[in-house]
Design a protein around this motif. Structure first.
Motif, PDB file in Angstrom:
ATOM      1  N   ASN A 344       0.943  -1.213  -0.064  1.00  0.00           N
ATOM      2  CA  ASN A 344       0.131  -0.234  -0.085  1.00  0.00           C
ATOM      3  C   ASN A 344       0.850   1.363   0.211  1.00  0.00           C
ATOM      4  N   GLY A 345       1.922   1.127  -0.648  1.00  0.00           N
ATOM      5  CA  GLY A 345       2.939   2.462  -0.685  1.00  0.00           C
ATOM      6  C   GLY A 345       3.652   2.765   0.289  1.00  0.00           C
ATOM      7  N   THR A 346       3.757   1.869   1.200  1.00  0.00           N
ATOM      8  CA  THR A 346       4.792   2.126   2.308  1.00  0.00           C
ATOM      9  C   THR A 346       6.162   1.386   2.181  1.00  0.00           C
ATOM     10  N   VAL A 347       6.381   0.386   1.101  1.00  0.00           N
ATOM     11  CA  VAL A 347       7.559  -0.237   1.012  1.00  0.00           C
ATOM     12  C   VAL A 347       7.979  -0.326  -0.535  1.00  0.00           C
ATOM     13  N   LEU A 348       9.176   0.159  -0.942  1.00  0.00           N
ATOM     14  CA  LEU A 348       9.801   0.225  -2.256  1.00  0.00           C
ATOM     15  C   LEU A 348      11.023  -0.555  -2.179  1.00  0.00           C
ATOM     16  N   SER A 349      10.913  -1.699  -2.673  1.00  0.00           N
ATOM     17  CA  SER A 349      12.276  -2.668  -2.549  1.00  0.00           C
ATOM     18  C   SER A 349      12.715  -2.842  -4.009  1.00  0.00           C
ATOM     19  N   THR A 350      14.012  -3.021  -4.362  1.00  0.00           N
ATOM     20  CA  THR A 350      14.626  -3.413  -5.830  1.00  0.00           C
ATOM     21  C   THR A 350      15.133  -4.673  -5.850  1.00  0.00           C
ATOM     22  N   ASN A 351      14.913  -5.282  -4.767  1.00  0.00           N
ATOM     23  CA  ASN A 351      15.533  -6.620  -4.583  1.00  0.00           C
ATOM     24  C   ASN A 351      14.426  -7.860  -5.052  1.00  0.00           C
ATOM     25  N   TRP A 352      14.479  -8.534  -6.148  1.00  0.00           N
ATOM     26  CA  TRP A 352      13.422  -9.164  -6.648  1.00  0.00           C
ATOM     27  C   TRP A 352      13.400 -10.621  -5.832  1.00  0.00           C
ATOM     28  N   LYS A 353      14.613 -10.898  -5.370  1.00  0.00           N
ATOM     29  CA  LYS A 353      14.865 -12.346  -5.026  1.00  0.00           C
ATOM     30  C   LYS A 353      14.393 -12.325  -3.640  1.00  0.00           C
ATOM     31  N   GLU A 354      14.296 -11.193  -2.719  1.00  0.00           N
ATOM     32  CA  GLU A 354      13.878 -11.070  -1.350  1.00  0.00           C
ATOM     33  C   GLU A 354      12.132 -10.865  -1.294  1.00  0.00           C
ATOM     34  N   VAL A 355      11.585  -9.987  -2.586  1.00  0.00           N
ATOM     35  CA  VAL A 355      10.057  -9.722  -2.589  1.00  0.00           C
ATOM     36  C   VAL A 355       9.384 -10.688  -3.735  1.00  0.00           C
ATOM     37  N   GLY A 356      10.271 -11.416  -4.461  1.00  0.00           N
ATOM     38  CA  GLY A 356       9.348 -12.127  -5.573  1.00  0.00           C
ATOM     39  C   GLY A 356       8.551 -13.457  -4.946  1.00  0.00           C
ATOM     40  N   SER A 357       8.941 -14.049  -3.820  1.00  0.00           N
ATOM     41  CA  SER A 357       8.612 -15.434  -3.602  1.00  0.00           C
ATOM     42  C   SER A 357       7.619 -15.218  -2.359  1.00  0.00           C
ATOM     43  N   LYS A 358       7.077 -13.943  -1.983  1.00  0.00           N
ATOM     44  CA  LYS A 358       6.230 -13.464  -0.904  1.00  0.00           C
ATOM     45  C   LYS A 358       5.560 -12.316  -0.815  1.00  0.00           C
ATOM     46  N   LYS A 359       4.522 -12.428  -0.290  1.00  0.00           N
ATOM     47  CA  LYS A 359       3.601 -10.900  -0.345  1.00  0.00           C
ATOM     48  C   LYS A 359       4.203 -10.040   0.647  1.00  0.00           C
ATOM     49  N   VAL A 360       4.640  -8.761   0.157  1.00  0.00           N
ATOM     50  CA  VAL A 360       5.303  -7.762   0.951  1.00  0.00           C
ATOM     51  C   VAL A 360       4.170  -7.040   1.976  1.00  0.00           C
ATOM     52  N   GLU A 361       4.643  -7.069   3.203  1.00  0.00           N
ATOM     53  CA  GLU A 361       3.734  -6.549   4.209  1.00  0.00           C
ATOM     54  C   GLU A 361       3.876  -5.002   4.124  1.00  0.00           C
ATOM     55  N   GLY A 362       3.003  -4.383   4.636  1.00  0.00           N
ATOM     56  CA  GLY A 362       2.992  -2.836   4.754  1.00  0.00           C
ATOM     57  C   GLY A 362       3.911  -2.583   6.140  1.00  0.00           C
ATOM     58  N   SER A 363       4.482  -1.650   5.882  1.00  0.00           N
ATOM     59  CA  SER A 363       5.459  -1.050   6.861  1.00  0.00           C
ATOM     60  C   SER A 363       5.423   0.541   7.182  1.00  0.00           C
ATOM     61  N   PRO A 364       4.314   0.887   7.884  1.00  0.00           N
ATOM     62  CA  PRO A 364       3.837   2.129   8.021  1.00  0.00           C
ATOM     63  C   PRO A 364       5.041   3.149   8.875  1.00  0.00           C
ATOM     64  N   PRO A 365       5.336   4.359   8.806  1.00  0.00           N
ATOM     65  CA  PRO A 365       6.319   5.231   9.562  1.00  0.00           C
ATOM     66  C   PRO A 365       5.997   4.997  10.914  1.00  0.00           C
ATOM     67  N   THR A 366       7.178   5.252  11.823  1.00  0.00           N
ATOM     68  CA  THR A 366       6.928   5.323  13.313  1.00  0.00           C
ATOM     69  C   THR A 366       5.952   6.099  13.699  1.00  0.00           C
ATOM     70  N   GLY A 367       5.144   5.541  14.906  1.00  0.00           N
ATOM     71  CA  GLY A 367       4.059   6.536  15.218  1.00  0.00           C
ATOM     72  C   GLY A 367       2.856   6.338  14.444  1.00  0.00           C
ATOM     73  N   MET A 368       2.670   5.704  13.546  1.00  0.00           N
ATOM     74  CA  MET A 368       1.496   5.614  12.559  1.00  0.00           C
ATOM     75  C   MET A 368       1.103   4.051  12.504  1.00  0.00           C
ATOM     76  N   GLU A 369      -0.290   4.093  12.178  1.00  0.00           N
ATOM     77  CA  GLU A 369      -0.871   2.731  12.019  1.00  0.00           C
ATOM     78  C   GLU A 369      -1.290   2.476  10.514  1.00  0.00           C
ATOM     79  N   LEU A 370      -1.244   1.251  10.010  1.00  0.00           N
ATOM     80  CA  LEU A 370      -1.599   0.863   8.906  1.00  0.00           C
ATOM     81  C   LEU A 370      -2.937   0.172   9.019  1.00  0.00           C
ATOM     82  N   LYS A 371      -4.048   0.769   8.236  1.00  0.00           N
ATOM     83  CA  LYS A 371      -5.522   0.229   8.169  1.00  0.00           C
ATOM     84  C   LYS A 371      -5.984  -0.009   6.958  1.00  0.00           C
TER      85      LYS A 371
END
Length: 375
Positions: A344-371
């Motif tokens: 949902n726009g909270t992570v931007l990775s350039t490593n396909w080996k790391e994100v290609g085989s799994k779903k990327v979970e959201g990582s909101p900034p400190t002090g914020m909550e992902l809904k």
């Protein structure tokens, strides 16, 4: 004080002292800058001095801007443009003025002169570039006495004893240009200019640029161009560090300078190949013996300045991500798209080996909550 200067200027005009008239009108304009009559009358004095382009045409345009219903302002603009052999521009101005002053024979006579000039240009168009160099330019036509506008008679009064002050013409911004077979690209290096403070007008062979930033002296750049252009195809763009103006050439000729003078009227038609060869394009003017300027190097410098243009905030961040994505390989691009969408726009990775085989979970900034929002 301005009315006294105006009266003195009219008397100087009647006495054929046109330089003094221009100076007095200039002083009057500095005191009453919204007076359209002052600009129109100064335009007439400049016509007498043969100061057509940056003076007479500019003053006429300013008068029209201040009072669009002033017929004499259109007459002055038409007269100046005829002397510049700008017949299309002159005719448009004269027709507008004639509609405001029906029955005025001065407009009728000058419009007829424009039609004759346009017909002559059209008739010689196919012969204009028979040889590599065009023949020497014909002197500008002399406007008949019917085009003269007699100034209003004023009562006798003593001329003002105040000294005439000549306006400063020191350029405020640096400009450069390079050309292609079909256009000339002019760059004015003016930083942080608001779009609403810029006014650009294209004529048949005239460019008018005005930068009027509140609290600063106005900048005017109004050259008569080396060659004719197509106003409807010209355009400009305001950037953070400069203003870029693209002038569409009416003919594929080599401009040996940006501005027209009687000494640089020799024109050379560009040999534009029908099939573009592969490899780096070389503009016909890049190795010109008449003007040894490396246009390829100049264009590269302009592009470098665009690339190095400093951005701030979100604009700088977006440009960084855009540059990374543009230069990345396929796997990196896939990783960036997948991580951005799934998080949902909270992570931007350039490593396909790391994100290609799994779903990327959201990582909101400190002090914020992902809904997650349910529709």
């Amino acid at each position: 004080m301005a009315p006294d200067l105006e009266k003195s200027a009219k008397e100087a005009f009647v006495d054929d002292n046109f330089e003094l008239a221009v100076d007095l009108y200039t002083q009057a304009i500095s005191m009453d800058p919204k007076n359209a009559d002052l600009f129109a009358d100064r335009a007439q004095a400049n016509i007498k001095l043969k100061n057509y382009t940056a003076e007479a045409v500019a003053d006429s345009n300013r008068a029209i801007e201040l009072d669009p219903s002033m017929a004499k302002a259109y007459l002055r603009k038409g007269t100046a443009c005829i002397n510049l052999e700008e017949y299309q521009t002159a005719k448009a101005a004269l027709e507008a003025g004639a509609s405001l002053s029906p029955g005025d024979s001065r407009f009728t006579n000058l419009i007829k002169e424009c039609d004759e000039g346009i017909a002559e240009e059209t008739g010689h168009l196919s012969q204009q570039f028979t040889h590599n160099a065009a023949p020497a330019a014909v002197s500008a036509p002399v406007v008949s006495s019917s085009s003269e506008v007699a100034p209003v008679t004023v009562k006798d009064s003593e001329l003002s004893t105040e000294p005439a002050v000549a306006p400063s013409a020191k350029p405020k911004y640096r400009h450069e240009y390079y050309q292609k077979p079909e256009e000339v690209v002019l760059t004015i290096f003016a930083k942080g200019i608001p779009a609403e403070s810029l006014d650009v007008d294209f004529g048949e062979q005239i460019l008018s640029v005005t930068i009027n930033v509140p609290g600063q002296d106005a900048y005017h750049f109004q050259p008569r161009l080396f060659g004719k252009i197509k106003p409807e195809n010209c355009r400009y763009e305001v950037m953070k560090t400069k203003i870029e103006i693209r002038l569409a050439k009416a003919e594929a000729i080599n401009w040996t300078s940006l501005e027209f003078t009687r000494e640089n009227t020799v024109q050379q038609k560009l040999n534009v190949p029908s099939v573009v060869e592969s490899g780096k394009p070389a503009y016909p003017s890049s190795k010109s013996k008449l003007r040894p300027v490396d246009w390829d190097k100049l264009e590269a410098q302009v592009k470098k300045e665009e690339k190095e243009e400093k951005l701030e905030g979100d604009a700088a961040l977006n440009k960084l991500f855009s540059d990374i994505y543009r230069d990345a390989d396929d796997d990196t691009r896939r990783a960036m798209r997948k991580s951005f969408v799934e998080s949902n726009g909270t992570v931007l990775s350039t490593n396909w080996k790391e994100v290609g085989s799994k779903k990327v979970e959201g990582s909101p900034p400190t002090g914020m909550e992902l809904k997650k929002w349910e529709i």
